[in-house]
Write an enzyme that holds these catalytic residues in place. Structure first.
Site, PDB file in Angstrom:
ATOM      1  N   LEU A  57      -7.185 -13.629   7.331  1.00 16.56           N
ATOM      2  CA  LEU A  57      -7.042 -12.268   6.831  1.00 16.56           C
ATOM      3  C   LEU A  57      -5.572 -12.015   6.541  1.00 16.56           C
ATOM      4  O   LEU A  57      -4.710 -12.372   7.346  1.00 16.56           O
ATOM      5  CB  LEU A  57      -7.526 -11.254   7.881  1.00 16.56           C
ATOM      6  CG  LEU A  57      -9.035 -11.131   8.106  1.00 16.56           C
ATOM      7  CD1 LEU A  57      -9.325 -10.197   9.269  1.00 16.56           C
ATOM      8  CD2 LEU A  57      -9.728 -10.645   6.857  1.00 16.56           C
ATOM      9  N   ASP A  58      -5.281 -11.394   5.400  1.00 16.89           N
ATOM     10  CA  ASP A  58      -3.893 -11.046   5.081  1.00 16.89           C
ATOM     11  C   ASP A  58      -3.320 -10.145   6.170  1.00 16.89           C
ATOM     12  O   ASP A  58      -4.062  -9.418   6.831  1.00 16.89           O
ATOM     13  CB  ASP A  58      -3.822 -10.315   3.736  1.00 16.89           C
ATOM     14  CG  ASP A  58      -4.078 -11.247   2.565  1.00 16.89           C
ATOM     15  OD1 ASP A  58      -4.074 -12.467   2.775  1.00 16.89           O
ATOM     16  OD2 ASP A  58      -4.303 -10.737   1.452  1.00 16.89           O
ATOM     17  N   PRO A  59      -1.997 -10.156   6.365  1.00 19.85           N
ATOM     18  CA  PRO A  59      -1.383  -9.319   7.412  1.00 19.85           C
ATOM     19  C   PRO A  59      -1.786  -7.850   7.343  1.00 19.85           C
ATOM     20  O   PRO A  59      -1.993  -7.228   8.376  1.00 19.85           O
ATOM     21  CB  PRO A  59       0.118  -9.505   7.151  1.00 19.85           C
ATOM     22  CG  PRO A  59       0.221 -10.878   6.574  1.00 19.85           C
ATOM     23  CD  PRO A  59      -1.009 -11.028   5.718  1.00 19.85           C
ATOM     24  N   GLN A  60      -1.922  -7.279   6.135  1.00 20.31           N
ATOM     25  CA  GLN A  60      -2.233  -5.856   6.021  1.00 20.31           C
ATOM     26  C   GLN A  60      -3.731  -5.554   6.023  1.00 20.31           C
ATOM     27  O   GLN A  60      -4.134  -4.419   5.810  1.00 20.31           O
ATOM     28  CB  GLN A  60      -1.588  -5.287   4.747  1.00 20.31           C
ATOM     29  CG  GLN A  60      -0.072  -5.315   4.780  1.00 20.31           C
ATOM     30  CD  GLN A  60       0.479  -4.628   6.039  1.00 20.31           C
ATOM     31  OE1 GLN A  60       0.086  -3.508   6.371  1.00 20.31           O
ATOM     32  NE2 GLN A  60       1.403  -5.300   6.730  1.00 20.31           N
ATOM     33  N   VAL A  61      -4.540  -6.579   6.284  1.00 22.76           N
ATOM     34  CA  VAL A  61      -5.994  -6.405   6.355  1.00 22.76           C
ATOM     35  C   VAL A  61      -6.420  -6.414   7.818  1.00 22.76           C
ATOM     36  O   VAL A  61      -5.957  -7.235   8.603  1.00 22.76           O
ATOM     37  CB  VAL A  61      -6.733  -7.514   5.586  1.00 22.76           C
ATOM     38  CG1 VAL A  61      -8.246  -7.341   5.706  1.00 22.76           C
ATOM     39  CG2 VAL A  61      -6.310  -7.509   4.116  1.00 22.76           C
TER      40      VAL A  61
END
Length: 314
Positions: A57-61
């Site tokens: 998962l992307d950091p901002q997800v």
């Protein structure tokens, strides 16, 4: 690509659990900010165990991140293939009526072409992914909230961009949360703080909260093709032997070359294997090679060596 970390933090909380519970899956509610690898590493440090995760998962997800513990890390590649569900907030760059947004959502259901974003860690080759369901939940001005069920490896950021282009106004992904990964849902997820608190209680002598958090590795194979083997054949499979039809008690439907879960009659996961024939080509109890084990999870000696007894009788 899976994240695998080995914690060196002493005995760890995981050793306070019964041995049967030291291999399993923790469903973590990943917060926005850290990467999946960082969150997985923190879980390993908290538990004092080797860990792996099922999909970046992307950091901002935020949202569901299944973290495998102990020998369960061997099913990481399987979990990477599981479908995902997300709730996304998309921002349009221009005005569009809801009925047009709904119409575009229908157009993007089914098989779509995607190229990974430039910031992704994989090659930017054109790929096909399937959108199983795309539901518009709410529209507030230029903000669109939708839920999407899709194949693993679908880029929701790219999906937002393409939907914006189809609407003629452009768009970008504002916020994203993963609500399901395979059979693991956000209702089962625990925060890192929950996990830390459970570990503290385990060190104080109460391991029950931690025991309730860990899911059996069998949860990872729910819904996939299965072959149930007789008790006398389990140990042979644990030692790498190809499963023959005489050792099969029952099975679900599968095709040649598919990955199948080899299970005991008690519902325990023995191994993941490759089907050498389709399920329609044999009946339980008949001779012939059926499944070649690829990833063995059960330890040899867990079941008696039925194949040796058979050798003596002959």
């Amino acid at each position: 690509m899976t994240g695998r970390e080995e914690s060196r933090a002493g005995a760890g909380c995981i050793t306070l659990l019964p041995e049967a519970c030291r291999t399993g899956i923790f469903v973590i509610d990943k917060p926005r900010g850290p990467t999946s690898h960082q969150v997985t590493a923190w879980v390993g440090e908290i538990l004092g165990a080797k860990v792996g995760h099922s999909g970046t998962l992307d950091p901002q997800v935020s949202g569901v991140l299944a973290v495998m513990v102990g020998d369960a890390v061997r099913v990481a590649r399987l979990l990477l293939q599981h479908g995902k569900e997300y709730v996304c907030l998309m921002r349009l760059h221009g005005d569009a009526p809801r009925d047009e947004i709904e119409a575009v959502a229908k157009e993007f259901s089914g098989r779509i072409y995607q190229r990974p974003p430039r910031r992704s860690a994989v090659k930017r080759n054109l790929r096909i992914r399937k959108i199983h369901e795309l539901e518009i939940l709410d529209v507030d001005g230029r903000l669109v909230l939708f839920r999407v069920r899709c194949d693993a490896g679908t880029y929701i950021r790219t999906l937002c961009t393409h939907m914006g282009l189809a609407l003629g106004v452009c768009a970008h992904m504002e916020e994203l949360r993963r609500t399901r990964s395979g059979h693991f849902a956000e209702e089962q997820a625990h925060t890192l703080h929950d996990l830390q608190d459970a570990c503290m209680r385990a060190r104080e002598g109460d391991a029950e909260p931690l025991r309730q958090m860990i899911l059996p590795v069998e949860e990872a194979v729910a819904g996939m093709p299965q072959v149930v083997v007789r008790d006398t054949a389990v140990d042979a499979v644990c030692r790498g032997a190809v499963l023959a039809g005489v050792g099969v008690a029952s099975h679900t439907g599968f095709g040649k070359g598919e990955t199948v879960a080899v299970m005991t009659q008690k519902g325990e996961l023995v191994a993941l294997g490759e089907a050498l024939v389709g399920s329609s080509a044999f009946k339980p109890g008949q001779p012939g090679l059926i499944v070649a084990p690829k990833t063995v999870l059960m330890k040899a000696g867990t079941y008696p060596r039925g194949w040796k007894k058979a050798a003596r009788q002959s």
